[in-house]
Design an enzyme around this catalytic site. Structure first.
Site, PDB file in Angstrom:
ATOM      1  N   THR A  11       0.820  -1.215   0.000  1.00  0.00           N
ATOM      2  CA  THR A  11       0.000   0.000   0.000  1.00  0.00           C
ATOM      3  C   THR A  11       0.857   1.269   0.000  1.00  0.00           C
ATOM      4  OG1 THR A  11      -1.682  -1.195   1.227  1.00  0.00           O
ATOM      5  CG2 THR A  11      -1.851   1.194   1.249  1.00  0.00           C
ATOM      6  N   GLU A 124       9.875   9.340   9.446  1.00  0.00           N
ATOM      7  CA  GLU A 124       8.697  10.199   9.642  1.00  0.00           C
ATOM      8  C   GLU A 124       7.389   9.447   9.356  1.00  0.00           C
ATOM      9  OE1 GLU A 124       8.784  13.857  10.499  1.00  0.00           O
ATOM     10  OE2 GLU A 124       6.926  12.896  11.082  1.00  0.00           O
ATOM     11  N   GLY A 182      -7.297  -0.057   3.113  1.00  0.00           N
ATOM     12  CA  GLY A 182      -5.832  -0.047   3.219  1.00  0.00           C
ATOM     13  C   GLY A 182      -5.319   0.657   4.465  1.00  0.00           C
ATOM     14  N   ASP A 196       0.193  -1.292  17.514  1.00  0.00           N
ATOM     15  CA  ASP A 196       0.681  -0.309  16.531  1.00  0.00           C
ATOM     16  C   ASP A 196       0.821   1.068  17.201  1.00  0.00           C
ATOM     17  OD1 ASP A 196       0.922   0.549  13.507  1.00  0.00           O
ATOM     18  OD2 ASP A 196      -0.604   1.871  14.351  1.00  0.00           O
ATOM     19  N   LYS A 200       4.269   3.342  17.988  1.00  0.00           N
ATOM     20  CA  LYS A 200       4.362   4.755  17.562  1.00  0.00           C
ATOM     21  C   LYS A 200       4.636   5.652  18.768  1.00  0.00           C
ATOM     22  CE  LYS A 200       1.301   4.197  13.583  1.00  0.00           C
ATOM     23  NZ  LYS A 200      -0.111   4.188  13.164  1.00  0.00           N
TER      24      LYS A 200
HETATM   25  N1  HSE Z   1      -2.476   0.606  10.616  1.00  0.00           N
HETATM   26  C1  HSE Z   1      -1.986   1.919  10.827  1.00  0.00           C
HETATM   27  C2  HSE Z   1      -3.126   2.791  11.332  1.00  0.00           C
HETATM   28  C3  HSE Z   1      -1.433   2.454   9.537  1.00  0.00           C
HETATM   29  O1  HSE Z   1      -4.274   2.371  11.202  1.00  0.00           O
HETATM   30  O2  HSE Z   1      -2.888   3.869  11.859  1.00  0.00           O
HETATM   31  C4  HSE Z   1      -0.626   3.672   9.676  1.00  0.00           C
HETATM   32  O3  HSE Z   1       0.482   3.482  10.507  1.00  0.00           O
END
Ligand code: HSE
Length: 411
Positions: A11, A124, A182, A196, A200
């Site tokens: 993607t 970034e 996506g 996730d 981050k």
């Molecule tokens: N899967 C991640 C989200 C994609 O939904 O934020 C971007 O890092």
């Protein structure tokens, strides 16, 4: 002329390749040097796709080709992305990536290699999609001591929570739609269970606080247990549920957490809807600032990757303020103070309320119109460790059958 190679054509890879086809002239103009994608590694064929003439199935072609200056790593997961990134850096190429799994797990080592080799390793695109938040904490807020970060850092979960709230849609159906668009990771568990957002937050905290944060030490809860009823209680309390990622600097370490929380509708982060992300930062010079934008999707993430390409092409050092050999102490969550909302199945409403008053420092009871056999209750702010013990007592108390939900509340 600087030549660009790519690891991956998923993607974000397609987004970056398409961005360079459409806006490559803008990127080159801003870099002050012509930039061109010349080689793309992918496992499969893409018949009829504009990438076809650039494809290779032999990954070594990228680090063995002396003419390639910068490699874009847009693979999913840690392996083989980590090994290939290392090979590329050791071969003297700059690498830019949106792969937070690799940065969170191996960032310190890869940054060290880049520094030794005099090239860049920039990421970034790994945090906040199109929002240039890493550049903000390392450049824009360069004169600040940053004390707090609050963020909505995952687009998929924010999209799911927004659709559940607006359309009364079921969790699974909205997740499928997020994958179709996506937004979601290949394995959606990483999104819905908060992993996730946790990675981050660790990356952002490292750059904001100047030393490495270990994502495995950050307590993380996801949204898969959030129900339509929780959202309905939120509406009754004038709140929305958000997956919040937060980190506060204290004298002894950072207090960091990723968890779903009720936030009042007038809170700036409550206004963040759909796939959008936002980051609120407190600094001692700049004060309170907030950054907002699309947190996922091929072109938004590709735009962040492209900004790193320009930085790498102009010889930007790899986050010089970050001491990769130092580690942030992540404080145990037991000492963190929070208010909590409980949704409780009761056998007797009055008995249950009495138990709540005895066990908790009750701020408010909440009832849902037309719903019997359960109550909502908000406890006063207490340390999480204490609340854990109280929750245990509550679950065994008179009039109480079961605690159905327990969700933090931010003010
Ligand atoms: N899967 C991640 C989200 C994609 O939904 O934020 C971007 O890092």
């Amino acid at each position: 002329m600087k030549k660009i190679g790519m690891f991956g054509y998923g993607t974000v890879g397609r987004g970056f390749f398409g961005l360079m086809q459409r806006n490559g002239d803008v990127v080159s103009k801003n870099a002050g040097v012509e930039l061109e994608v010349c080689r793309v590694f992918a496992r499969r064929e893409f018949p009829g796709d504009p990438v076809e003439p650039f494809l290779t199935h032999r990954v070594e072609d990228l680090w063995e080709d002396d003419s390639i200056d910068i490699i874009v790593e847009v693979l999913a997961g840690v392996e083989p992305a980590y090994q290939w990134t290392k090979q590329a850096l050791l071969a003297g190429k700059s690498v830019v990536t949106s792969n937070k799994a690799v940065v969170a797990a191996h960032g310190a080592e890869l940054i060290s290699i880049a520094r030794q080799k005099g090239v860049s390793y920039l990421f970034e695109g790994s945090v906040g999609g199109a929002i240039p938040v890493l550049r903000t904490v390392t450049h824009g807020l360069i004169s600040d001591h940053i004390s707090e970060i609050w963020g909505i850092l995952n687009g998929t979960t924010n999209y799911i929570l927004t659709e559940m709230k607006d359309k009364g849609a079921a969790f699974d159906d909205v997740l499928k739609e997020a994958q179709r668009r996506g937004y979601a990771e290949a394995d959606p568990t990483a999104d819905v269970e908060g992993h996730d957002a946790c990675r981050k937050l660790a990356i952002l905290s490292s750059l904001a606080f100047g030393a490495m944060a270990n994502y495995e030490e950050i307590h993380t809860e996801g949204i898969s247990a959030i129900t339509k009823e929780d959202i309905a209680y939120g509406k009754a309390m004038g709140c929305d549920i958000k997956l919040l990622a937060s980190a506060k600097r204290t004298e002894t370490g950072i207090s960091a957490l990723v968890a779903p929380s009720f936030v009042p509708k007038n809170h700036p982060l409550a206004a963040v809807q759909g796939v959008m992300n936002a980051v609120f930062i407190k600094g001692d010079m700049s004060g309170e600032t907030m950054y907002y934008g699309p947190g996922a999707g091929e072109f938004p993430t590709a735009s962040a990757v492209a900004s790193d390409i320009v930085a790498a092409a102009t010889g930007v050092e790899t986050y010089p303020g970050l001491a990769v050999e130092d580690h942030l102490v992540v404080l145990p969550r037991q000492k963190r103070k929070t208010k909590v909302f409980y949704r409780i199945l009761v056998s007797d409403v009055e008995e249950a309320k009495k138990t709540c008053n005895e066990v908790l420092d009750v701020v408010q009871f909440v009832a849902l119109e037309g719903v019997a056999g359960e109550i909502g209750v908000i406890s006063g702010a207490q340390e999480e460790g204490v609340l854990g013990e109280k929750t245990n007592l509550l679950s065994k108390g008179k009039g109480i059958r079961q605690i159905l939900s327990r969700i933090r509340m931010e003010e």
